[in-house]
Design a protein around this motif. Structure first.
Motif, PDB file in Angstrom:
ATOM      1  N   MET A  13      -8.588  37.572  -3.699  1.00  0.00           N
ATOM      2  CA  MET A  13      -7.929  38.149  -4.713  1.00  0.00           C
ATOM      3  C   MET A  13      -6.342  37.729  -4.973  1.00  0.00           C
ATOM      4  O   MET A  13      -6.054  36.609  -5.945  1.00  0.00           O
ATOM      5  CB  MET A  13      -7.576  39.220  -5.158  1.00  0.00           C
ATOM      6  CG  MET A  13      -7.106  39.809  -6.518  1.00  0.00           C
ATOM      7  SD  MET A  13      -7.883  41.232  -7.153  1.00  0.00           S
ATOM      8  CE  MET A  13      -7.275  42.331  -5.966  1.00  0.00           C
ATOM      9  N   THR A  17      -4.448  33.745  -6.570  1.00  0.00           N
ATOM     10  CA  THR A  17      -3.658  34.063  -7.679  1.00  0.00           C
ATOM     11  C   THR A  17      -2.493  33.201  -7.431  1.00  0.00           C
ATOM     12  O   THR A  17      -1.685  32.314  -8.105  1.00  0.00           O
ATOM     13  CB  THR A  17      -3.051  35.295  -8.280  1.00  0.00           C
ATOM     14  OG1 THR A  17      -2.222  35.939  -7.038  1.00  0.00           O
ATOM     15  CG2 THR A  17      -4.088  35.897  -8.823  1.00  0.00           C
ATOM     16  N   PHE A  21      -0.188  29.533  -9.070  1.00  0.00           N
ATOM     17  CA  PHE A  21       1.333  29.433  -8.693  1.00  0.00           C
ATOM     18  C   PHE A  21       1.520  27.896  -8.807  1.00  0.00           C
ATOM     19  O   PHE A  21       2.313  27.368  -9.041  1.00  0.00           O
ATOM     20  CB  PHE A  21       2.319  30.086  -8.589  1.00  0.00           C
ATOM     21  CG  PHE A  21       2.063  32.003  -8.911  1.00  0.00           C
ATOM     22  CD1 PHE A  21       1.939  32.261 -10.273  1.00  0.00           C
ATOM     23  CD2 PHE A  21       2.657  32.823  -7.612  1.00  0.00           C
ATOM     24  CE1 PHE A  21       1.883  33.156 -10.670  1.00  0.00           C
ATOM     25  CE2 PHE A  21       1.890  34.286  -9.069  1.00  0.00           C
ATOM     26  CZ  PHE A  21       1.979  34.331 -10.146  1.00  0.00           C
ATOM     27  N   VAL A 134     -20.078  44.368 -11.904  1.00  0.00           N
ATOM     28  CA  VAL A 134     -18.489  43.854 -12.495  1.00  0.00           C
ATOM     29  C   VAL A 134     -18.104  42.637 -10.985  1.00  0.00           C
ATOM     30  O   VAL A 134     -17.791  42.055 -11.248  1.00  0.00           O
ATOM     31  CB  VAL A 134     -17.541  44.915 -11.964  1.00  0.00           C
ATOM     32  CG1 VAL A 134     -16.479  44.307 -12.409  1.00  0.00           C
ATOM     33  CG2 VAL A 134     -17.744  45.668 -13.112  1.00  0.00           C
TER      34      VAL A 134
ATOM     35  N   LEU C  56       0.058  31.306 -16.457  1.00  0.00           N
ATOM     36  CA  LEU C  56       0.619  31.538 -14.926  1.00  0.00           C
ATOM     37  C   LEU C  56       0.819  33.506 -15.373  1.00  0.00           C
ATOM     38  O   LEU C  56       1.412  33.585 -14.422  1.00  0.00           O
ATOM     39  CB  LEU C  56       2.382  30.665 -15.003  1.00  0.00           C
ATOM     40  CG  LEU C  56       2.184  29.096 -14.311  1.00  0.00           C
ATOM     41  CD1 LEU C  56       3.130  28.793 -13.715  1.00  0.00           C
ATOM     42  CD2 LEU C  56       1.195  29.733 -13.104  1.00  0.00           C
ATOM     43  N   ALA C  59      -1.777  35.026 -14.215  1.00  0.00           N
ATOM     44  CA  ALA C  59      -1.912  35.070 -12.949  1.00  0.00           C
ATOM     45  C   ALA C  59      -0.706  35.935 -11.623  1.00  0.00           C
ATOM     46  O   ALA C  59      -1.049  36.621 -11.003  1.00  0.00           O
ATOM     47  CB  ALA C  59      -2.065  33.360 -12.778  1.00  0.00           C
ATOM     48  N   PHE C  60       0.651  35.679 -12.953  1.00  0.00           N
ATOM     49  CA  PHE C  60       1.337  37.032 -12.242  1.00  0.00           C
ATOM     50  C   PHE C  60       0.757  38.004 -11.738  1.00  0.00           C
ATOM     51  O   PHE C  60       1.456  39.082 -11.494  1.00  0.00           O
ATOM     52  CB  PHE C  60       2.540  36.552 -12.455  1.00  0.00           C
ATOM     53  CG  PHE C  60       3.717  37.339 -12.370  1.00  0.00           C
ATOM     54  CD1 PHE C  60       4.370  37.724 -11.275  1.00  0.00           C
ATOM     55  CD2 PHE C  60       3.685  38.875 -13.006  1.00  0.00           C
ATOM     56  CE1 PHE C  60       5.536  38.774 -11.272  1.00  0.00           C
ATOM     57  CE2 PHE C  60       4.770  39.552 -13.282  1.00  0.00           C
ATOM     58  CZ  PHE C  60       6.183  39.508 -11.511  1.00  0.00           C
ATOM     59  N   VAL C  62      -2.521  39.266 -12.883  1.00  0.00           N
ATOM     60  CA  VAL C  62      -3.056  39.818 -11.379  1.00  0.00           C
ATOM     61  C   VAL C  62      -2.836  40.126  -9.870  1.00  0.00           C
ATOM     62  O   VAL C  62      -3.107  41.421  -9.858  1.00  0.00           O
ATOM     63  CB  VAL C  62      -4.283  38.680 -11.225  1.00  0.00           C
ATOM     64  CG1 VAL C  62      -5.458  39.501  -9.788  1.00  0.00           C
ATOM     65  CG2 VAL C  62      -4.921  39.083 -12.552  1.00  0.00           C
ATOM     66  N   PHE C  63      -1.728  38.961  -9.793  1.00  0.00           N
ATOM     67  CA  PHE C  63      -0.706  39.242  -8.382  1.00  0.00           C
ATOM     68  C   PHE C  63      -0.298  40.537  -8.548  1.00  0.00           C
ATOM     69  O   PHE C  63      -0.370  41.585  -7.699  1.00  0.00           O
ATOM     70  CB  PHE C  63       0.430  38.159  -8.235  1.00  0.00           C
ATOM     71  CG  PHE C  63       0.581  37.635  -6.726  1.00  0.00           C
ATOM     72  CD1 PHE C  63       0.045  37.624  -6.027  1.00  0.00           C
ATOM     73  CD2 PHE C  63       2.094  37.978  -6.849  1.00  0.00           C
ATOM     74  CE1 PHE C  63       1.254  38.069  -4.986  1.00  0.00           C
ATOM     75  CE2 PHE C  63       2.804  38.122  -5.968  1.00  0.00           C
ATOM     76  CZ  PHE C  63       2.143  38.093  -4.719  1.00  0.00           C
ATOM     77  N   ALA C  66      -2.677  43.856  -8.257  1.00  0.00           N
ATOM     78  CA  ALA C  66      -2.956  43.890  -6.659  1.00  0.00           C
ATOM     79  C   ALA C  66      -1.740  43.830  -5.622  1.00  0.00           C
ATOM     80  O   ALA C  66      -2.635  44.730  -4.616  1.00  0.00           O
ATOM     81  CB  ALA C  66      -3.503  41.811  -6.578  1.00  0.00           C
ATOM     82  N   ILE C  67      -0.571  43.378  -5.692  1.00  0.00           N
ATOM     83  CA  ILE C  67      -0.256  44.259  -4.051  1.00  0.00           C
ATOM     84  C   ILE C  67       0.436  45.240  -4.493  1.00  0.00           C
ATOM     85  O   ILE C  67       0.535  45.915  -2.888  1.00  0.00           O
ATOM     86  CB  ILE C  67       1.446  42.698  -4.236  1.00  0.00           C
ATOM     87  CG1 ILE C  67       2.322  43.530  -5.761  1.00  0.00           C
ATOM     88  CG2 ILE C  67       1.620  41.858  -4.175  1.00  0.00           C
ATOM     89  CD1 ILE C  67       4.061  42.615  -5.335  1.00  0.00           C
ATOM     90  N   GLU C 138      -9.257  40.048 -15.499  1.00  0.00           N
ATOM     91  CA  GLU C 138      -8.936  41.016 -16.630  1.00  0.00           C
ATOM     92  C   GLU C 138     -10.048  41.679 -15.885  1.00  0.00           C
ATOM     93  O   GLU C 138      -9.317  42.803 -16.332  1.00  0.00           O
ATOM     94  CB  GLU C 138      -8.379  40.304 -17.331  1.00  0.00           C
ATOM     95  CG  GLU C 138      -8.485  40.953 -18.189  1.00  0.00           C
ATOM     96  CD  GLU C 138      -9.139  41.126 -19.931  1.00  0.00           C
ATOM     97  OE1 GLU C 138      -8.697  41.554 -20.527  1.00  0.00           O
ATOM     98  OE2 GLU C 138      -9.420  39.412 -19.626  1.00  0.00           O
ATOM     99  N   GLU C 140     -12.281  42.540 -14.497  1.00  0.00           N
ATOM    100  CA  GLU C 140     -12.459  43.369 -12.871  1.00  0.00           C
ATOM    101  C   GLU C 140     -11.335  44.500 -12.933  1.00  0.00           C
ATOM    102  O   GLU C 140     -11.368  45.503 -12.833  1.00  0.00           O
ATOM    103  CB  GLU C 140     -11.993  42.447 -11.799  1.00  0.00           C
ATOM    104  CG  GLU C 140     -12.022  43.579 -10.609  1.00  0.00           C
ATOM    105  CD  GLU C 140     -11.063  42.279  -9.852  1.00  0.00           C
ATOM    106  OE1 GLU C 140     -11.237  40.586  -9.848  1.00  0.00           O
ATOM    107  OE2 GLU C 140     -10.922  43.071  -9.424  1.00  0.00           O
ATOM    108  N   GLU C 141     -10.003  44.248 -13.584  1.00  0.00           N
ATOM    109  CA  GLU C 141      -9.004  44.867 -13.787  1.00  0.00           C
ATOM    110  C   GLU C 141      -9.046  46.005 -14.311  1.00  0.00           C
ATOM    111  O   GLU C 141      -8.947  47.670 -14.391  1.00  0.00           O
ATOM    112  CB  GLU C 141      -7.588  44.475 -13.896  1.00  0.00           C
ATOM    113  CG  GLU C 141      -7.254  43.540 -13.239  1.00  0.00           C
ATOM    114  CD  GLU C 141      -6.255  43.788 -11.868  1.00  0.00           C
ATOM    115  OE1 GLU C 141      -5.725  44.613 -12.796  1.00  0.00           O
ATOM    116  OE2 GLU C 141      -6.220  43.205 -10.928  1.00  0.00           O
TER     117      GLU C 141
END
Lengths: 505, 116, 143
Positions: A13, A17, A21, A134, C56, C59-60, C62-63, C66-67, C138, C140-141
């Protein structure tokens, strides 16, 4: 509670991402993809070394109590699949370095591959039915992107069929999830398994099993539901076809094993004969479809269907030994099938076409490629001492020991047809004289040869050192069929129902 | 209530099946959308609030609270709606592009990848 | 309308942990603000007002989401186990990893929804819809 069980999910995951970038920096994107996959591979190997002795490992997302939160469960089957998914993705990424054009790489090719790995790993590890849905959607989205990336007419046509029929399967899965929640009142797999044993409504259970069979059967491409596969798999780049052949249908097989082995084990006795029938039909129709084709990748696509029949046969035998045999075979076929796609794809790439009539003479020009192809088809057909022999031998042994003689005979007969149809590619692509001068063709770069060769060598090694593989899968089959141990691992010795009642009090 | 929902779900499924058996790509996609709505409604009826009249929640006294719906099915439906929203956007774009490439809305014209 | 809607979306985002609202709703509100701009003034103006690469951004998101599950992992707890600051910050409320995760969802939803709208409006020549890739992340989030 094993808190680091999330690593195979988090790594792809975050990797995906990051790869978005650094999309413009080609080397960075490649490196990120490679590192993520290597981490997953290492973790998968570690899981495989631990799980047989320790039993299923469990983690609860956010630390919620078991039947309420989402559980991750790694038993022998999950660990094997997580490891194989990472291994096959690794070879695919290496193969992509040499075969995928820059335009695709620029349009988020590597993030999509990592997203696919994320969905697949999640589907293998989750212990929650809706969460499985999912993850299925995550990997479907990635596969939709990969199969249509490029947007040629063939890809769009094949992609549309692939997308629509897979969405139909997903909807059926969602339908099954909804009914399951209404029936059992829970979505945690361990909890469902526990309640299924006590709830008595056999008619509804049978209907549920039928819905899940349809849903996962359409993902796994078993017989009446396979039409999307041969009409779409040959359209995207070779690397994409290869990873699809290795992972997509096998996720469906895994889900069938999980649902019938754990949730609806009572129904397996009812569905066993039907599953065996479907397995036999899948084997025969798949291989007959392959015989008629004249394109390398389309032949291989039909063989995917045929091989799925063997995996379903393991399930249809309805015993721990049958599941174990099916797992050995599935592991073997994931490896060998991808190797054949890689090698056939390399031949296709240097020829510029996958049409058998226009190819030829490669045995002289590329002896190494031909050698590995030949070893690959021997393994697929099940000639000793390669891994295919072990896989089929165990399946047939279990079949005979359970007096399922008819399906055993069909399985053995299909092997011969498989070999015949593979020899056709061998004759046309490698052996016959080419109409054109083969010396004018470009050479196969090492990077296109290496992934397929590595997988073939792995298949040979698995055939020669079959002991550990069989031992591991015997344990994995037992774990997949052992509801009590699974429930204990997820919810504790008293079972989920006790935890549920205690939380309500 | 449950009868009404059952009829609604049945009509959605029936309509979806009819639409998906047409030859037009657009009708096929409309059928898929209707099917996902039908399934969402089905999940909704599986919530305890509709079927048994009480959600799987209890208050401090162990009694089911009044006027509270089952939150789990709503979460499930929300997730399913988000997913089907994304997929619908994707399939529509795909159909649009393949219409541009093939120049036809007829599924029978989309058979080049199936020929020998 | 746009500043008002964006403010409302941030309000929705921050009240979301215990009341109706949250990253998903907030993100939808914010993206509807931007989509209103697209509808009213066309995609060019909308891009000029908010010069953001929405892909972007997604993607940011999700990143970022996740972190914030990782601290729990390093502490030897299951992924996404929540950590909270002991004292609520005035005007913002309690801050903890779930709120930060919600912010990630917020950005993802804005990015994906706006990107889809922009792609539909601008009709780019390339087929591969880059936005689809993140749509699944998304969803999934959202789960």
């Amino acid at each position: 509670m094993v808190f680091h069980l999330f690593i195979p999910i988090i790594t792809p995951m975050i990797g995906a991402t990051l790869a978005v970038f650094f999309n413009r920096q080609r080397i960075a994107a490649r490196a990120i993809a490679l590192i993520s996959v290597l981490i997953n591979l290492g973790y998968g190997l570690w899981l495989m070394s631990v799980v047989p002795a320790s039993g299923p490992l469990v983690a609860q997302a956010s630390g919620w109590l078991a039947p309420f939160g989402i559980s991750l469960v790694a038993d022998g089957m999950s660990a094997l699949m997580v490891m194989l998914a990472a291994l096959l993705m690794l070879t695919t990424i290496v193969y992509s370095f040499y075969s995928v054009d820059y335009e695709r790489e620029r349009h988020f090719y590597y993030p999509l591959l990592l997203l696919l790995l994320l969905g697949v790993s999640g589907a293998f590890l989750t212990g929650d039915l809706f969460n499985l849905y999912v993850w299925f959607e995550v990997l479907l989205v990635a596969s939709f992107g990969l199969i249509t990336l490029g947007g040629s007419r063939d890809q769009l046509e094949g992609g549309l069929k692939y997308v629509v029929l897979n969405l139909l399967g997903s909807t059926a899965f969602l339908f099954g999830c909804g009914l399951m929640y209404g029936f059992a009142g829970t979505l945690n797999m361990a909890h469902i398994a526990e309640r299924m044993a006590t709830l008595s409504n056999p008619g509804l259970q049978t209907a549920l099993a039928g819905i899940f069979l349809f849903a996962f059967g359409s993902k796994a491409a078993i017989v009446p539901l396979f039409f999307w596969l041969p009409s779409s798999y040959h359209t995207p780049p070779v690397a994409v076809t290869a990873i699809f052949s290795g992972l997509m249908t096998k996720v469906g097989v895994y889900a069938l094993y999980r649902v019938f082995g754990l949730l609806l084990q009572n129904e397996l006795a009812v569905y066993g004969p039907w599953l065996t029938l479907l397995a036999g039909l899948t084997m025969v129709i798949g291989v007959l479809g392959a015989v008629a084709q004249m394109n390398v990748r389309r032949i291989l696509s039909f063989h995917i269907i045929s091989q799925i029949g063997y995996s379903i046969m393991g399930l249809g035998l309805a015993s721990a030994a049958g599941l174990a045999a099916g797992l050995v075979f599935t592991a073997h076929v994931m490896i060998v099938k991808m190797a054949l796609f890689f090698i056939g794809g390399a031949a296709e790439q240097i020829n510029g076409t996958g049409d058998l009539k226009k190819m030829g003479g490669l045995a002289r020009r590329e002896p190494l490629l031909a050698l590995f192809w030949f070893l690959g088809i021997l393994s697929l057909a099940g000639i000793p001492p390669l891994s295919g022999f072990i896989g089929k031998l165990i399946l047939l042994q279990v079949g005979v020991s359970q007096q399922a003689y008819l399906i055993t005979a069909v399985a053995a007969g299909t092997s011969i047809l498989t070999f015949f149809s593979m020899l056709k590619i061998w004759n046309e692509v490698f052996w016959k004289k080419s109409y054109e001068d083969v010396n004018l063709l470009p050479r196969v770069p090492l990077g296109l040869l290496a992934p397929g060769a590595a997988l073939v060598i792995l298949s040979v090694a698995l055939g020669l050192l079959a002991g550990p593989l069989v031992d591991y899968n015997t344990i994995a089959g037992q774990q997949a069929f052992d509801r009590g141990a699974y429930i204990t691992a997820v919810c504790g010795v008293d079972g989920c129902e006790a935890v549920y009642r205690a939380a309500l009090k | 209530m449950i009868i009404l929902l059952a009829i609604a779900i049945g009509s959605l499924f029936g309509g979806a099946t009819y639409l998906m058996l047409r030859r037009s790509v657009v009708k096929l996609i409309l059928g898929l959308i209707m099917l996902s709505h039908g399934v969402n409604l089905l999940i909704f009826t599986m919530g305890d609030g509709v079927r048994r009249g009480a959600p799987p929640l209890v208050d401090a006294n162990g009694q089911p609270p009044a006027g509270v719906a089952d939150p789990l099915v709503q979460a499930l439906i929300l997730t399913a709606i988000v997913i089907s929203f994304g997929f619908t956007a994707f399939v529509l774009a795909l159909a649009y592009r393949s219409n541009q490439a093939v120049g036809s809305d007829d599924l029978d014209d989309l058979s080049t990848t199936d020929r020998l | 309308m746009m500043p008002l809607l964006l403010l409302l979306s941030i309000f929705m985002l921050l009240r979301g942990h215990n009341l109706p609202g949250g990253g998903f709703i907030g993100g939808l509100l914010a993206s509807s603000a931007i989509i209103l701009q697209i509808v009213a003034f066309g995609p060019k103006t909308a891009r000029r007002i908010l010069p953001v690469n929405y892909l972007l951004l997604a993607a940011f998101g999700v990143f970022f989401g996740a972190i914030w599950g990782l601290p729990a992992l390093f502490a030897g707890l299951p992924y996404m186990q929540a950590f909270w600051l002991p004292e609520p910050i005035p005007g913002v409320g309690k801050i903890g990893t779930p709120v930060l995760f919600d912010i990630g969802v917020y950005f993802t939803v804005i990015g994906v929804t706006t990107k889809i709208a922009l792609l539909l409006v601008e009709e780019p020549i390339l087929f591969p819809l880059p936005a689809m890739k993140t749509a699944s992340a998304e969803s999934e989030e959202g789960a």
